[in-house]
Design an enzyme around this catalytic site. Sequence first.
Site, mmCIF file in Angstrom:
data_model
loop_
_atom_site.group_PDB
_atom_site.id
_atom_site.type_symbol
_atom_site.label_atom_id
_atom_site.label_comp_id
_atom_site.label_asym_id
_atom_site.label_seq_id
_atom_site.Cartn_x
_atom_site.Cartn_y
_atom_site.Cartn_z
ATOM 1 N N GLU A 65 -15.622 21.533 -15.046
ATOM 2 C CA GLU A 65 -14.551 20.533 -14.919
ATOM 3 C C GLU A 65 -15.048 19.224 -14.296
ATOM 4 O O GLU A 65 -14.630 18.140 -14.708
ATOM 5 C CB GLU A 65 -13.431 21.120 -14.053
ATOM 6 C CG GLU A 65 -12.136 20.350 -14.133
ATOM 7 C CD GLU A 65 -11.001 21.096 -13.438
ATOM 8 O OE1 GLU A 65 -10.744 22.256 -13.800
ATOM 9 O OE2 GLU A 65 -10.378 20.513 -12.538
ATOM 10 N N ASP A 66 -15.927 19.318 -13.329
ATOM 11 C CA ASP A 66 -16.259 18.124 -12.521
ATOM 12 C C ASP A 66 -17.702 17.629 -12.605
ATOM 13 O O ASP A 66 -18.053 16.659 -11.936
ATOM 14 C CB ASP A 66 -15.927 18.400 -11.049
ATOM 15 C CG ASP A 66 -14.430 18.554 -10.820
ATOM 16 O OD1 ASP A 66 -13.646 17.966 -11.593
ATOM 17 O OD2 ASP A 66 -14.043 19.259 -9.883
#
Length: 179
Positions: A65-66
Amino acid sequence: MNADAALLLDTVNFAAEKHRNQRRKDPEGTPYINHPIGVATILSLEAGITDIEVLQAALLHDTVEDTDTTHEELEDKFGPVVARIVQEVTDDKSLPKEERKRLQVEHAPHCSHQAKLVKLADKLYNLRDLNRCTPVGWTPERVYEYFVWASKVVRGLRGTNYVLEEKLQELFKQRGVEL
Ligand SMILES: [Mn+2]
């Protein structure tokens, strides 16, 4: 050294390198890696989880996600089960934030048991962090709304782990939020 310990070291090192330039939103700008390490530690020390793939997935849970990490990369390095758990807890960043939050509530009950454990520990870590200090730029209302939203996600995760759910329940109660 036993194989599980070596595997966990390799996993935490991978996560640390991926998150190396990221900071948490607290005023001190805590290194981001403290969060996934903390989530894995909650699962191990507090919930008594010994499933190595769950602990690895906790360490890696925000990498796709990051960071630039891909699902394939996790699959090649850590195998299909770990990669699948991470995928289950990864939001689709192409969607608007409110939609992502709504989907977390909707998807929570349909996740695997392993992914539910990671989600519970992630929420517990984040709520404790909000009690410790307010992120930069957050109003008290925004903090309260986060608790309300988190309670809706946790509602869909009930029946997964008694210890984690009791601790979450207590944090919601302190804020006057119904689980
Ligand atoms: Mn997280």
